[in-house]
Each structure stands twice: as structure tokens, then as C-alpha cells.
Scaffold this motif. Structure first.
Motif, PDB file in Angstrom:
ATOM      1  N   LEU A   8       0.562  -1.333   0.018  1.00 32.27           N
ATOM      2  CA  LEU A   8      -0.065  -0.059   0.064  1.00 32.27           C
ATOM      3  C   LEU A   8       0.766   1.095   0.026  1.00 32.27           C
ATOM      4  N   TYR A   9       2.138   1.169   0.122  1.00 33.68           N
ATOM      5  CA  TYR A   9       3.023   2.316  -0.058  1.00 33.68           C
ATOM      6  C   TYR A   9       3.358   2.681  -1.161  1.00 33.68           C
ATOM      7  N   MET A  10       3.043   1.740  -2.174  1.00 31.01           N
ATOM      8  CA  MET A  10       3.359   2.196  -3.782  1.00 31.01           C
ATOM      9  C   MET A  10       2.824   3.460  -4.428  1.00 31.01           C
ATOM     10  N   VAL A  38      15.591  -0.807  -3.014  1.00 31.01           N
ATOM     11  CA  VAL A  38      15.868   0.335  -2.158  1.00 31.01           C
ATOM     12  C   VAL A  38      15.150   1.385  -2.205  1.00 31.01           C
ATOM     13  N   SER A  39      14.460   1.774  -3.298  1.00 31.61           N
ATOM     14  CA  SER A  39      13.697   2.864  -3.213  1.00 31.61           C
ATOM     15  C   SER A  39      12.296   2.847  -2.590  1.00 31.61           C
ATOM     16  N   SER A  40      11.816   1.562  -2.178  1.00 34.14           N
ATOM     17  CA  SER A  40      10.722   1.552  -1.642  1.00 34.14           C
ATOM     18  C   SER A  40      10.598   1.498  -0.143  1.00 34.14           C
ATOM     19  N   ILE A  41      12.061   1.466   0.558  1.00 35.56           N
ATOM     20  CA  ILE A  41      12.205   1.529   1.940  1.00 35.56           C
ATOM     21  C   ILE A  41      11.530   2.716   2.526  1.00 35.56           C
ATOM     22  N   ILE A  42      11.955   3.957   2.089  1.00 36.64           N
ATOM     23  CA  ILE A  42      11.259   5.262   2.706  1.00 36.64           C
ATOM     24  C   ILE A  42       9.810   5.243   2.739  1.00 36.64           C
ATOM     25  N   PRO A  43       9.060   5.133   1.425  1.00 34.18           N
ATOM     26  CA  PRO A  43       7.712   5.166   1.583  1.00 34.18           C
ATOM     27  C   PRO A  43       7.176   4.051   2.483  1.00 34.18           C
ATOM     28  N   MET A  44       7.678   2.979   2.362  1.00 35.53           N
ATOM     29  CA  MET A  44       7.187   1.764   3.380  1.00 35.53           C
ATOM     30  C   MET A  44       7.136   2.175   4.785  1.00 35.53           C
ATOM     31  N   LYS A  45       8.236   2.567   5.246  1.00 31.98           N
ATOM     32  CA  LYS A  45       8.596   2.939   6.734  1.00 31.98           C
ATOM     33  C   LYS A  45       7.744   4.040   7.166  1.00 31.98           C
ATOM     34  N   GLU A  46       7.471   5.175   6.254  1.00 35.04           N
ATOM     35  CA  GLU A  46       6.726   6.459   6.428  1.00 35.04           C
ATOM     36  C   GLU A  46       5.217   5.895   6.642  1.00 35.04           C
ATOM     37  N   LEU A  47       4.475   5.039   5.677  1.00 34.44           N
ATOM     38  CA  LEU A  47       3.411   4.516   5.891  1.00 34.44           C
ATOM     39  C   LEU A  47       3.304   3.889   7.239  1.00 34.44           C
ATOM     40  N   HIS A  48       4.028   3.058   7.562  1.00 26.41           N
ATOM     41  CA  HIS A  48       4.216   2.188   8.907  1.00 26.41           C
ATOM     42  C   HIS A  48       4.213   3.395  10.164  1.00 26.41           C
ATOM     43  N   SER A  49       4.766   4.354   9.885  1.00 29.21           N
ATOM     44  CA  SER A  49       4.970   5.329  10.981  1.00 29.21           C
ATOM     45  C   SER A  49       3.628   5.960  11.196  1.00 29.21           C
ATOM     46  N   ARG A  50       2.785   6.023  10.244  1.00 33.65           N
ATOM     47  CA  ARG A  50       1.678   6.638  10.310  1.00 33.65           C
ATOM     48  C   ARG A  50       0.611   5.658  11.108  1.00 33.65           C
ATOM     49  N   TYR A  51       0.823   4.452  10.743  1.00 37.26           N
ATOM     50  CA  TYR A  51      -0.300   3.454  11.268  1.00 37.26           C
ATOM     51  C   TYR A  51       0.369   2.380  11.913  1.00 37.26           C
ATOM     52  N   PRO A  52       1.387   2.563  12.934  1.00 36.84           N
ATOM     53  CA  PRO A  52       1.904   1.479  13.743  1.00 36.84           C
ATOM     54  C   PRO A  52       1.350   0.116  14.147  1.00 36.84           C
ATOM     55  N   GLU A  53       0.219   0.703  14.786  1.00 36.05           N
ATOM     56  CA  GLU A  53      -0.834  -0.322  15.175  1.00 36.05           C
ATOM     57  C   GLU A  53      -1.323  -1.423  13.908  1.00 36.05           C
ATOM     58  N   ASN A  54      -1.284  -0.795  13.177  1.00 36.89           N
ATOM     59  CA  ASN A  54      -1.962  -1.526  11.708  1.00 36.89           C
ATOM     60  C   ASN A  54      -1.037  -2.138  10.866  1.00 36.89           C
ATOM     61  N   LEU A  76      22.810  -2.479   2.281  1.00 29.85           N
ATOM     62  CA  LEU A  76      22.084  -1.677   2.976  1.00 29.85           C
ATOM     63  C   LEU A  76      20.994  -2.231   3.685  1.00 29.85           C
ATOM     64  N   MET A  77      20.248  -3.114   3.266  1.00 29.25           N
ATOM     65  CA  MET A  77      19.397  -3.731   3.673  1.00 29.25           C
ATOM     66  C   MET A  77      19.406  -4.484   4.964  1.00 29.25           C
ATOM     67  N   GLU A  78      20.823  -4.920   5.143  1.00 28.99           N
ATOM     68  CA  GLU A  78      20.924  -5.556   6.273  1.00 28.99           C
ATOM     69  C   GLU A  78      21.570  -4.595   7.588  1.00 28.99           C
ATOM     70  N   ARG A  79      21.878  -3.505   7.162  1.00 27.58           N
ATOM     71  CA  ARG A  79      22.045  -2.393   8.145  1.00 27.58           C
ATOM     72  C   ARG A  79      20.471  -2.055   8.577  1.00 27.58           C
ATOM     73  N   GLU A  80      19.626  -1.961   7.803  1.00 26.01           N
ATOM     74  CA  GLU A  80      18.097  -1.779   8.269  1.00 26.01           C
ATOM     75  C   GLU A  80      17.718  -2.852   9.215  1.00 26.01           C
ATOM     76  N   LEU A  81      18.220  -4.084   9.046  1.00 26.31           N
ATOM     77  CA  LEU A  81      17.639  -4.970   9.494  1.00 26.31           C
ATOM     78  C   LEU A  81      18.301  -4.841  11.070  1.00 26.31           C
ATOM     79  N   GLU A  82      19.440  -4.651  11.139  1.00 29.29           N
ATOM     80  CA  GLU A  82      20.448  -4.361  12.282  1.00 29.29           C
ATOM     81  C   GLU A  82      19.803  -3.418  13.313  1.00 29.29           C
TER      82      GLU A  82
END
Length: 268
Positions: A8-10, A38-54, A76-82
Motif C-alpha cells: 500500500l506504500y506504492m 531500495v527505493s521502496s524502503i522510505i515510503p514503506m517506513k513512512e506509511l508504517h510510522s503513520r499506522y504503527p498499530e495496523n 544496505l538492507m542488512e544495516r536496516e535489519l540491524e
């Protein structure tokens, strides 16, 4: 209800807020957001930040999106996981459908690395396998053997957008004991093999998903898919399994909570 695979972040969703709100209004209170590249990380995290419970977010690279420098993307993704905060590895795997996709060897190497992440971080792995059943299972088998020599086991595996047959289910279960994500394809007229496979899979190993914006269920086929359409998928599966829809909802929600929302599952 839980949509265990939705993007849904697309851009199709203009930030995703309206799509999330529509899903919640339809009774789909939890959504799992797998990463793509890599380009989808930021919009995905932003959507999650607005709906952290859902929402819950996942980290990985889609096999067709490896690009020219997959090692850097994976680093880069491994650093995200860390940094923590992720519910799963995904979506990852092997896709040999498209002629211009990365080579099978490159996809297998990236897939193996990300399977190891799942074992290391104790996270389930969401697998994308298209026209590559045997290749996918070969990588899983090799990683399973490698982990066994270290006294470790495969992480939980989810075969996302499963559209195979009973024979495919049997072949997969020879290698691992996974969950299967069932989406709108189950409503399509040309999917009798999948419907025949549902009793073989069993509700206790089944997850509901949309793969939005793709694969909208009937009667919305051909439209932009939404997490709000999960009830259509639920009722079709319940019909095929001859099980009460509310019971199926309870089972699939429990499965999803166990995998992606363990804190919630522990309090149920």
C-alpha cells in the motif's frame, strides 16, 4: 482480518493512507508490508510510522529488482535489519518468468543470503517463487543443510501468492514445512488447481493476502487491488473448504499473529 502481503506504500495509493483506512473500515485491521527494492524502503517506513498499530514492515529485495549492484543493496538492507523494527524478511526468492530478469545464479545467491538473515534474526521469510519451484527449493535445501551444520534451523517460510497444485504443495513439504499465502487468484475461473490444493494445504497452514496493487479478486479483477478486498478472498476459501468463514478468519488471523505480530499473539 489480516492482509499478510500488501504494498500500500506504492505510488498507486498516493501515500497509502486512504487504502489503509478503507481496509480498516472493511475489517482488515492488520497489514504486512513487504519491501521491494531500495527505493521502496522510505515510503514503506513512512506509511508504517503513520499506522504503527495496523502495519508491520519487512525487509528484503524482490528477485527481479536486484539491479546492477545487488551486493550494495543487500548490504544496505542488512544495516536496516540491524536497527530492528522489522517483522519479516521479504519479499525474496527466485522469479524466472521474465526474460530480462537477473540471472538464476544471481537470484539464487541473493535468496540464500536473505534466508540466512531470517535464521540469524529469528524472522519469517516471505518467498516469491514464479516459474522457479525447483530452483527455489534447491536454494532452501542448500541453506537448510548449511544451517544444520551450525546447529541452526530454517526460519519460518511463507510461500507468498501460492498458485500451485497439490503436487506443488507435496514437493515443497518434502523440503520444509511452510505456510502458504492465498490471494485473489483463488477467485479466478482459471485457478481450479489452486482450489483443489486448498484442502491439502489446510487452514492451519494458510494465510490471507492480496498482493495489492496486483491480482484483485473477482469481481474487481483488472482493477487496482486493495487490502479492503480480503473478505472476498476469505469467503471464497471458506466456500472451497466448506468451513464457516468466521472460523477461517480466526484460524488465519492466529497464523498471521504467530508469524508477524507475536506480541499480539501472546496476549490472545
Amino acid at each position: 482480518m489480516t492482509d499478510t502481503h500488501t504494498h500500500l506504500y506504492m505510488p498507486e495509493y498516493s501515500g497509502g493512507d486512504q487504502a489503509v483506512e478503507s481496509a480498516i473500515a472493511a475489517g482488515v485491521s492488520r497489514m504486512v508490508l513487504p519491501n521491494v527494492d531500495v527505493s521502496s524502503i522510505i515510503p514503506m517506513k513512512e506509511l508504517h510510522s503513520r499506522y504503527p498499530e495496523n502495519t508491520a514492515i519487512c525487509m528484503g529485495i524482490h528477485p527481479t529488482e536486484l539491479g546492477d549492484d545487488p551486493s550494495s543493496a543487500l548490504d544496505l538492507m542488512e544495516r536496516e535489519l540491524e536497527q530492528g523494527g522489522y517483522a519479516a524478511i521479504g519479499e525474496v526468492g527466485i522469479d524466472l518468468h521474465w526474460p530480462d530478469s537477473p540471472t538464476a545464479d544471481a537470484q539464487a545467491e541473493a535468496f540464500a543470503r536473505q534466508l540466512e538473515w531470517g535464521a540469524r534474526y529469528g524472522l519469517p521469510v516471505i518467498i516469491h517463487s514464479r516459474d522457479a519451484r525447483d530452483e527455489t527449493l534447491a536454494v532452501i535445501s542448500a541453506v537448510k543443510e548449511s544451517l544444520a551444520t551450525q546447529g541452526r534451523e530454517l526460519p519460518p517460510l511463507i510461500f507468498h501468492s501460492f498458485t500451485g497444485t497439490s503436487e506443488d504443495v507435496a514437493a515443497i513439504r518434502e523440503v520444509c514445512d511452510p505456510w502458504f499465502g492465498i490471494n485473489g487468484v483463488v477467485t479466478f475461473k482459471n485457478a481450479p488447481g489452486l482450489r483443489d490444493a486448498l484442502p491439502v494445504i489446510g487452514a492451519d497452514r494458510m494465510l490471507l493476502e492480496t498482493d495489492a496493487p496486483y491480482l484483485a479478486p473477482v469481481p474487481h479483477r483488472g482493477q487496482t487491488n486493495e487490502s479492503a478486498f480480503i473478505p472476498l478472498i476469505l469467503h471464497k476459501i471458506a466456500e472451497v473448504l466448506a468451513i464457516d468463514a468466521h472460523k477461517l478468519e480466526e484460524i488465519t488471523d492466529s497464523n498471521a499473529a504467530r508469524l508477524f505480530f507475536p506480541q499480539t499473539a501472546a496476549t490472545q
